[in-house]
Design a protein around this motif. Structure first.
Motif, mmCIF file in Angstrom:
data_model
loop_
_atom_site.group_PDB
_atom_site.id
_atom_site.type_symbol
_atom_site.label_atom_id
_atom_site.label_comp_id
_atom_site.label_asym_id
_atom_site.label_seq_id
_atom_site.Cartn_x
_atom_site.Cartn_y
_atom_site.Cartn_z
ATOM 1 N N TYR A 1 46.129 6.394 -13.952
ATOM 2 C CA TYR A 1 45.523 7.001 -12.763
ATOM 3 C C TYR A 1 44.286 7.814 -13.124
ATOM 4 C CZ TYR A 1 45.221 8.910 -8.100
ATOM 5 O OH TYR A 1 44.773 9.219 -6.843
ATOM 6 N N ASP A 2 44.338 8.494 -14.270
ATOM 7 C CA ASP A 2 43.217 9.365 -14.586
ATOM 8 C C ASP A 2 41.919 8.592 -14.802
ATOM 9 O OD1 ASP A 2 42.617 12.244 -14.944
ATOM 10 O OD2 ASP A 2 41.714 11.421 -16.774
ATOM 11 N N LYS A 3 42.043 7.318 -15.179
ATOM 12 C CA LYS A 3 40.821 6.505 -15.353
ATOM 13 C C LYS A 3 40.326 5.994 -14.013
ATOM 14 C CE LYS A 3 42.607 4.619 -19.524
ATOM 15 N NZ LYS A 3 43.633 3.623 -19.383
ATOM 16 N N SER A 4 41.163 6.177 -12.988
ATOM 17 C CA SER A 4 40.831 5.575 -11.718
ATOM 18 C C SER A 4 40.522 6.652 -10.675
ATOM 19 C CB SER A 4 42.035 4.708 -11.314
ATOM 20 O OG SER A 4 41.924 4.269 -10.023
ATOM 21 N N GLY A 5 41.550 7.375 -10.246
ATOM 22 C CA GLY A 5 41.359 8.379 -9.191
ATOM 23 C C GLY A 5 41.536 7.739 -7.830
ATOM 24 N N ALA A 6 41.689 8.608 -6.819
ATOM 25 C CA ALA A 6 42.029 8.128 -5.476
ATOM 26 C C ALA A 6 40.987 7.150 -4.921
ATOM 27 C CB ALA A 6 42.168 9.327 -4.543
ATOM 28 N N THR A 7 39.723 7.380 -5.229
ATOM 29 C CA THR A 7 38.663 6.555 -4.638
ATOM 30 C C THR A 7 38.717 5.126 -5.172
ATOM 31 O OG1 THR A 7 37.379 8.552 -4.553
ATOM 32 C CG2 THR A 7 36.173 6.501 -4.199
ATOM 33 N N ARG A 8 38.841 5.005 -6.487
ATOM 34 C CA ARG A 8 38.907 3.649 -7.053
ATOM 35 C C ARG A 8 40.269 3.008 -6.794
ATOM 36 N NH1 ARG A 8 36.058 6.123 -11.882
ATOM 37 N NH2 ARG A 8 33.977 5.203 -11.910
ATOM 38 N N ASP A 9 41.309 3.834 -6.794
ATOM 39 C CA ASP A 9 42.672 3.303 -6.664
ATOM 40 C C ASP A 9 42.958 2.838 -5.232
ATOM 41 O OD1 ASP A 9 45.285 2.823 -7.808
ATOM 42 O OD2 ASP A 9 46.034 4.551 -6.683
ATOM 43 N N MET A 10 42.410 3.532 -4.256
ATOM 44 C CA MET A 10 42.792 3.246 -2.860
ATOM 45 C C MET A 10 41.613 2.949 -1.929
ATOM 46 S SD MET A 10 46.091 3.520 -2.900
ATOM 47 C CE MET A 10 46.601 3.582 -1.204
ATOM 48 N N LYS B 1 38.546 15.659 -14.238
ATOM 49 C CA LYS B 1 37.934 15.894 -12.921
ATOM 50 C C LYS B 1 38.357 14.791 -11.944
ATOM 51 C CE LYS B 1 34.252 18.988 -13.603
ATOM 52 N NZ LYS B 1 33.595 18.992 -14.904
ATOM 53 N N THR B 2 39.282 13.946 -12.383
ATOM 54 C CA THR B 2 39.710 12.825 -11.544
ATOM 55 C C THR B 2 40.389 13.339 -10.278
ATOM 56 O OG1 THR B 2 39.997 11.477 -13.487
ATOM 57 C CG2 THR B 2 41.166 10.752 -11.521
ATOM 58 N N GLU B 3 40.030 12.755 -9.162
ATOM 59 C CA GLU B 3 40.562 13.231 -7.880
ATOM 60 C C GLU B 3 41.874 12.534 -7.518
ATOM 61 O OE1 GLU B 3 38.183 11.054 -8.243
ATOM 62 O OE2 GLU B 3 38.522 9.454 -6.789
ATOM 63 N N THR B 4 42.842 13.344 -7.054
ATOM 64 C CA THR B 4 44.083 12.758 -6.530
ATOM 65 C C THR B 4 44.023 12.717 -5.003
ATOM 66 O OG1 THR B 4 45.159 14.922 -6.499
ATOM 67 C CG2 THR B 4 45.459 13.578 -8.477
ATOM 68 N N PHE B 5 42.934 13.259 -4.478
ATOM 69 C CA PHE B 5 42.694 13.243 -3.027
ATOM 70 C C PHE B 5 41.203 12.999 -2.833
ATOM 71 C CE2 PHE B 5 41.109 15.091 0.830
ATOM 72 C CZ PHE B 5 42.078 14.862 1.785
#
Ligand SMILES: NC(=O)C1=CN([C@@H]2O[C@H](COP(=O)(O)OP(=O)(O)OC[C@H]3O[C@@H](n4cnc5c(N)ncnc54)[C@H](OP(=O)(O)O)[C@@H]3O)[C@@H](O)[C@H]2O)C=CC1
Ligand SMILES: O=C1O[C@H](COP(=O)(O)O)[C@@H](O)[C@H](O)[C@H]1O
Length: 520
Positions: free
Chosen positions: A245-254, A331-335
């Motif tokens: 998840y940390d390589k991705s974050g909410a924006t890339r993941d969802m 700095k990866t976003e979860t939201f």
């Protein structure tokens, strides 16, 4: 229903989470629906040591677990029939020997099970393995005419197709690179880039709603629609997936994938026909019309945040920065929340607000289309507060369905107005639970129907919207905001919409709306 031709499905990453939770149960469910070809075989491929028997036991366990969760029973005769053509192949994803051995195994399976050389390869592995798998598939089993009788400049009419999981790249350059790598070995017609949201029943229903009903089209534009909101919220934190998840974050993941698909289906023009080319053309045009958020303006149009320590939905966390696999200074976003504009004739000036996050109050995915208020009327003049605008709410999950929120008179001698729902829910209207997304998508790939899969240029157009946002965040002096588990995200995400005189809505809201009293 169309019948898929005899075939073998090869799942790379067969020991993994997605395979066990979704893919193996989906195969059984297809069997139950009589949509699996009579002559069908499955090969699980992964690095873990496992015998055929052990993999069959995992398959059985996965199906039984799924059945328990969906409160259904397992047809043991059917399961045994499927299991009799299930195999396991151990190997590294980049190992030439393992791939050569796979090619031989598949030929043996063709002879034994009559699968006619038709092969569907499902890449259900982390993205770093995509490249070696594609190269080896290209060389040994599926590339253009590498082996007599195989694809490409076809010697037989057998087909080879590849399903590739998300994330498809991490930005535009990497997506382009992955596309060119795929195209070195496969024609675009063989490539099925999956987005499981497209397999969800309500998402497909969006097109029916828009294009099989004449009442929506005349009002489906900036003149009547005030704005569109898309919320995909999850109640769990990143759990054990911190490393990925940390390589991705909410924006890339969802957002780049699932939420952009929802946005495109809401915003696209009516396609010339319902075929894959026409629909994907229209979706691609939507992404190309999104006004880019300049990196300098990122803090004006977007909000990113991380969850703090807390407990919600039976999960406890010391905060995102303390999760396993997450660097303490991440700095990866979860939201993430953002306001986008689609600069075309239909949507000029109509904001599309998107928000998604982990560890939020509720698990839900829904689209709210808020219509403009009626022009000045008696009701506006003589009521103690404005009457509510109409909302069309498309509930993707849970309780899949559609709600129209309109104003109704509360019975009685006074003129009291309250928003009421005209609704349709799959469960009560059709008396069925919608099928799992993966079931539909695997079936479509077996049929060769690419309508519900993402085209190469489409995925690139979506990344082209995301890249400037990521660049803006990298350069921004603002650190990610924070929010408490169980909330609806940081207060700045409320401000993003409230400063425009609007608020985030969701389907539970209606009941809480106060009655509007009018003196008529
Ligand atoms: N899980 C989900 O709900 C969803 C997953 N996806 C996507 O599906 C794909 C698979 O997801 P998921 O099953 O969760 O992934 P997993 O992390 O469970 O990985 C799948 C398998 O790949 C192998 N693997 C894991 N890490 C590595 C690595 N670093 N290098 C090589 N092989 C590795 C492991 O098998 P072995 O060691 O036996 O080879 C593992 O069982 C991913 O691309 C993911 O983004 C998409 C949507 C939802
Ligand atoms: O692709 C993904 O989707 C799931 C959410 O899927 P849903 O069908 O439950 O809405 C998300 O949890 C995961 O992080 C993401 O990779």
């Amino acid at each position: 229903m169309a019948t898929a031709r005899p075939s073998t499905l090869v799942i790379f990453g067969a020991s993994g989470d997605l395979a066990k939770r979704k893919l193996l149960p989906a195969i059984y469910e297809l069997g139950r629906e009589k949509l699996l070809p009579e002559k069908f075989a499955l090969v699980g491929y992964a690095r873990s040591e496992m015998s055929d028997e052990a993999f069959r036991a995992e398959f059985k366990q996965a199906v039984e677990k799924f059945a328990r969760s969906s409160k259904s029973s397992v047809d043991q005769t059917l399961l045994q029939r499927i299991l009799s053509a299930v195999y396991y192949h151990q190997g590294d994803y980049g190992s030439a020997e393992a791939h050569a051995a796979l090619a031989t195994k598949l030929e043996d399976i063709d002879k034994k099970h009559g699968t006619e050389g038709n092969r569907l390869f499902y890449l259900s592995t982390p993205p770093e393995t995509f490249e070696p798998i594609i190269e080896n598939l290209g060389k040994y089993t599926a590339g253009f005419g590498r082996r007599a009788g195989d694809v490409g400049e076809v010697k037989t009419d057998s087909w080879k197709r590849i399903i590739i999981e998300k994330p498809f790249g991490i930005d535009l350059p990497s997506a382009k690179e992955l596309n060119s790598q795929l195209h070195r070995h496969f024609k675009e017609s063989q490539v099925f880039r999956i987005d499981h949201y497209l397999g969800k029943e309500t998402v497909q229903n969006l097109m029916v709603l828009r294009f099989a009903n004449s009442i929506f089209e005349p009002i489906w534009n900036y003149k009547y629609i005030d704005h569109v909101q898309i919320t995909v919220s999850e109640t769990l934190g990143v759990g054990s997936r911190g490393g990925y998840y940390d390589k991705s974050g909410a924006t890339r993941d969802m957002i780049q994938n699932h939420m952009f698909q929802l946005m495109a289906l809401v915003a696209m023009e009516p396609p010339a026909s319902l075929d894959a080319v026409s629909i994907r053309d229209e979706k691609t045009k939507v992404y190309k019309s999104v006004r880019p958020i300049r990196p300098e303006a990122v803090d004006q149009f977007t909000v990113r945040a991380q969850y703090t320590a807390g407990e919600h939905a039976g999960q406890k966390s010391d905060g995102y920065l303390k999760e396993k696999g997450v660097p303490a200074d991440s700095k990866t976003e979860t939201f993430a929340a953002m306001k986008l504009f689609i600069d075309n004739w239909r949507w000029s000036g109509t904001p599309f607000y998107l928000r998604t996050g982990k560890f939020l109050d509720e698990k839900l995915s829904e689209i709210v289309v808020r219509f403009r208020s009626p022009p000045l009327t008696l009701f506006q003049k003589q009521c103690d507060s404005p009457v509510y605008p109409n909302d069309l709410i498309i509930r993707v999950q849970p309780e899949e369905g559609i709600e129209w929120r309109i104003n109704g008179k509360v019975p009685g001698g006074t003129m009291n107005i309250k928003p009421v729902n005209l609704d349709f829910f799959y469960k009560t209207t059709f008396n069925v639970e919608p099928p799992e997304a993966y079931e539909r998508l695997i079936y479509d790939a077996m049929l060769g129907d690419q309508t519900l899969f993402i085209r190469g240029d489409e995925v690139e157009a979506a990344w082209a919207v995301i890249d400037p946002i990521q660049e803006g965040w990298r350069k921004s002096k603002l650190a990610p905001r924070t929010y408490t588990p169980g909330s609806w995200g940081p207060k700045e995400s409320m401000q993003l919409i409230e400063l425009d005189g609007r608020r985030w809505l969701h389907s539970g809201d209606g009941e809480a709306e106060p009655i509007v009293a009018c003196s008529l």
